[in-house]
Design a protein around this motif. Structure first.
Motif, short mmCIF file in Angstrom:
data_model
loop_
_atom_site.label_atom_id
_atom_site.label_comp_id
_atom_site.label_asym_id
_atom_site.label_seq_id
_atom_site.Cartn_x
_atom_site.Cartn_y
_atom_site.Cartn_z
N SER A 37 0.87 -1.24 -0.09
CA SER A 37 -0.09 0.04 0.16
C SER A 37 0.88 1.15 0.04
CB SER A 37 -0.86 0.15 1.03
OG SER A 37 -1.77 -0.98 1.31
N LEU A 38 1.94 1.20 0.82
CA LEU A 38 2.94 2.56 0.90
C LEU A 38 3.45 2.63 -0.58
CD1 LEU A 38 4.16 4.71 2.63
CD2 LEU A 38 5.95 2.84 3.18
N LEU A 39 3.84 1.57 -0.94
CA LEU A 39 4.58 1.69 -2.60
C LEU A 39 3.59 2.20 -3.47
CD1 LEU A 39 6.61 -1.58 -3.02
CD2 LEU A 39 7.46 0.72 -2.63
N VAL A 40 2.18 1.84 -3.30
CA VAL A 40 1.29 2.35 -4.24
C VAL A 40 0.98 3.88 -3.96
CG1 VAL A 40 -1.22 2.11 -4.80
CG2 VAL A 40 0.11 0.10 -4.60
N ILE A 41 0.92 4.31 -2.89
CA ILE A 41 0.50 5.79 -2.53
C ILE A 41 1.71 6.47 -2.70
CG2 ILE A 41 -1.58 4.93 -1.36
CD1 ILE A 41 0.03 5.53 1.26
N ALA A 42 3.05 6.06 -2.62
CA ALA A 42 4.22 6.87 -2.43
C ALA A 42 4.17 7.99 -3.85
CB ALA A 42 5.43 5.91 -2.76
N PRO A 43 3.80 7.77 -4.94
CA PRO A 43 3.84 8.79 -5.76
C PRO A 43 2.95 9.70 -5.73
CG PRO A 43 3.90 6.47 -6.89
CD PRO A 43 3.65 6.35 -5.36
N ALA A 44 1.85 9.40 -4.99
CA ALA A 44 0.85 10.61 -4.62
C ALA A 44 1.25 11.36 -3.50
CB ALA A 44 -0.32 9.95 -4.37
N ILE A 45 2.14 10.87 -2.43
CA ILE A 45 2.59 11.46 -1.39
C ILE A 45 3.64 12.58 -1.98
CG2 ILE A 45 3.78 11.18 0.71
CD1 ILE A 45 2.42 8.75 1.27
N LEU A 46 4.70 11.79 -2.80
CA LEU A 46 5.74 12.57 -3.11
C LEU A 46 5.28 13.90 -4.13
CD1 LEU A 46 7.95 9.79 -4.23
CD2 LEU A 46 8.23 11.33 -2.37
N ILE A 47 4.27 13.59 -4.73
CA ILE A 47 3.62 14.91 -5.54
C ILE A 47 3.11 15.94 -4.66
CG2 ILE A 47 1.76 15.59 -7.17
CD1 ILE A 47 2.26 12.56 -8.68
N LEU A 48 2.24 15.42 -3.63
CA LEU A 48 1.57 16.29 -2.61
C LEU A 48 2.85 17.09 -1.87
CD1 LEU A 48 -0.67 17.41 -1.04
CD2 LEU A 48 -0.60 15.37 0.51
N LEU A 49 3.81 16.40 -1.47
CA LEU A 49 4.91 17.05 -1.04
C LEU A 49 5.76 18.19 -1.76
CD1 LEU A 49 6.61 14.19 0.93
CD2 LEU A 49 5.26 15.98 1.92
N GLY A 50 5.65 17.46 -3.27
CA GLY A 50 6.27 18.67 -3.90
C GLY A 50 5.48 19.89 -4.15
N PHE A 51 4.02 19.86 -4.23
CA PHE A 51 3.23 21.05 -4.22
C PHE A 51 3.05 21.92 -2.96
CE2 PHE A 51 0.58 18.56 -7.46
CZ PHE A 51 0.87 19.65 -8.28
N LEU A 52 3.42 21.08 -1.82
CA LEU A 52 3.65 21.79 -0.47
C LEU A 52 4.87 22.72 -0.40
CD1 LEU A 52 2.18 19.34 2.05
CD2 LEU A 52 1.12 21.42 1.34
N VAL A 53 5.77 22.01 -0.85
CA VAL A 53 7.24 22.66 -0.89
C VAL A 53 7.19 24.19 -1.68
CG1 VAL A 53 9.66 22.53 -1.58
CG2 VAL A 53 8.77 20.85 -0.48
N LEU A 54 6.54 24.02 -2.94
CA LEU A 54 6.45 24.94 -3.97
C LEU A 54 5.45 26.08 -3.50
CD1 LEU A 54 6.06 23.10 -7.47
CD2 LEU A 54 7.95 24.42 -6.50
N PHE A 55 4.57 25.69 -2.64
CA PHE A 55 3.40 26.53 -1.88
C PHE A 55 4.12 27.40 -0.87
CE2 PHE A 55 0.63 27.42 1.61
CZ PHE A 55 -0.39 28.31 0.96
N PHE A 56 4.92 26.62 -0.02
CA PHE A 56 5.47 27.34 1.13
C PHE A 56 6.82 28.40 0.65
CE2 PHE A 56 3.53 24.15 3.62
CZ PHE A 56 2.78 24.97 4.54
N TYR A 57 7.35 27.92 -0.49
CA TYR A 57 8.36 28.72 -1.12
C TYR A 57 7.58 29.92 -1.57
CZ TYR A 57 12.02 30.37 -4.32
OH TYR A 57 12.79 31.29 -4.82
N GLY A 58 6.54 29.57 -2.28
CA GLY A 58 6.01 31.16 -2.84
C GLY A 58 5.48 31.88 -1.50
N VAL A 59 4.96 31.40 -0.51
CA VAL A 59 4.67 32.21 0.83
C VAL A 59 5.88 32.99 1.21
CG1 VAL A 59 3.69 32.22 3.02
CG2 VAL A 59 2.85 30.62 1.10
N TYR A 60 6.93 32.48 1.34
CA TYR A 60 8.17 33.04 1.53
C TYR A 60 8.65 33.83 0.39
CZ TYR A 60 13.25 33.68 1.74
OH TYR A 60 14.56 34.04 1.61
#
Length: 318
Positions: A37-60
């Motif tokens: 299950s972790l391997l299946v959802i890993a890509p979605a988690i990575l994409i979500l983390l990528g979006f969060l990093v970009l969002f917080f960088y935009g806020v900064y």
């Protein structure tokens, strides 16, 4: 007797061992399932983390004086936000964003409801029109913008020609500050009304004929049946469609930029368009990021209110 007791003890020990072995096998299987299950959802988690990093960088970035060609980027806190709030152009962009989104979603919901009700009937014309309802949705928004820009040309556009046949016009459409915002709202309505129609039509299909028949037996006419039975039942579908469309309308860029680029003047300068102009034309990235953060806050407030309305209506229906 001693031999019998020993056999009982031995059997119990074997049973306990079997249970332990079975529990160990079950635990290993569960661990394997968890890893899968972790391997299946890993890509979605990575994409979500990528979006969060970009969002917080935009806020900064919105808290800095970042600008192209400036070697040193300084942290300026809320200076960009304070400077924005002191300008009339910023508040005009907020007004345009809110008016555009609310007007487009409201009109799309009304027309989409009417189209869905038509599709739910047995009218032959409605059955013929169903396949064509998806055409506006499959077109790229920028292509839609360019197509409507051509049709709304005051001199050579086909819309003014058609209106001239019935003695109306000519209209300036997107060429006048007085009508530009209304024109791009109409383009948005033409493009995304089918989304509402399909969602509401799915809701109408879920209403059983028993409810309608019971209303007819009690003397309710078609209009009363629609208002008192069908509309309350499809209200959650309308609101959930409105949530998605409201989020997209607050962030709308393609249609506005492709038709007017925020003009004439600043009559259609929504926050998304103004942020693009500030960041990529004026090269003030910090100021543009601040506008997008404000736009995000507006989206968050609007979506939260719509979701709460959807939850309240859903509780009432059920």
């Amino acid at each position: 007797m001693t031999s019998h007791v020993s056999k009982v003890v031995s059997l119990r020990s074997e049973a306990s061992s079997a249970k332990t072995f079975h529990a160990a096998e079950t635990e290993d299987a569960e661990r394997k399932v968890d890893w899968v299950s972790l391997l299946v959802i890993a890509p979605a988690i990575l994409i979500l983390l990528g979006f969060l990093v970009l969002f917080f960088y935009g806020v900064y970035q919105s808290l800095t004086d970042m600008r192209l060609g400036r070697p040193v980027v300084r942290f300026v806190g809320f200076a960009n936000y304070i400077a924005l709030m002191k300008t009339s152009d910023f508040w005009n962009s907020v007004r345009v964003t809110i008016v555009y989104a609310l007007s487009a979603v409201f009109i799309e919901a009304l027309i989409g409801l009417a189209i869905a009700k038509l599709f739910a009937t047995g009218v032959t014309l409605a059955r013929w029109l169903r396949p064509f309802i998806l055409l506006p949705l499959v077109l790229p928004p920028m292509s839609v913008a360019l197509m409507w820009t051509t049709m709304m040309n005051p001199q050579s556009g086909i819309l003014n020609y058609l209106f001239s046949l019935v003695g109306m016009g000519p209209f300036l459409w997107i060429s006048s500050p007085a009508t530009a915002l209304i024109s791009i709202i109409l383009i948005d309505v033409w493009t995304y009304t089918p989304f509402f129609a399909l969602i509401i039509f799915a809701g109408l299909q879920g209403i059983t004929d028993d409810l309608r028949e019971a209303a007819r037996i009690n003397g309710a006419r078609s209009w009363a049946t629609f208002i008192n039975i069908e509309l309350p039942l499809v209200a959650p579908y309308i609101l959930i469609a409105a949530v998605f469309r409201l989020i997209e309308s607050f962030n709308q860029f393609d249609i506005i930029f492709g038709t007017t680029q925020g003009g004439p003047g600043n009559s259609t300068s929504a926050l998304s368009v103004q942020a693009y102009i500030s960041a990529f034309q004026n090269l003030t990235f910090g100021r543009g990021a601040a506008m997008m953060v404000v736009n995000w806050l507006i989206v968050l407030i609007g979506a939260t209110l719509m979701v709460r309305a959807w939850q309240a209506v859903r509780r009432r229906v059920h």
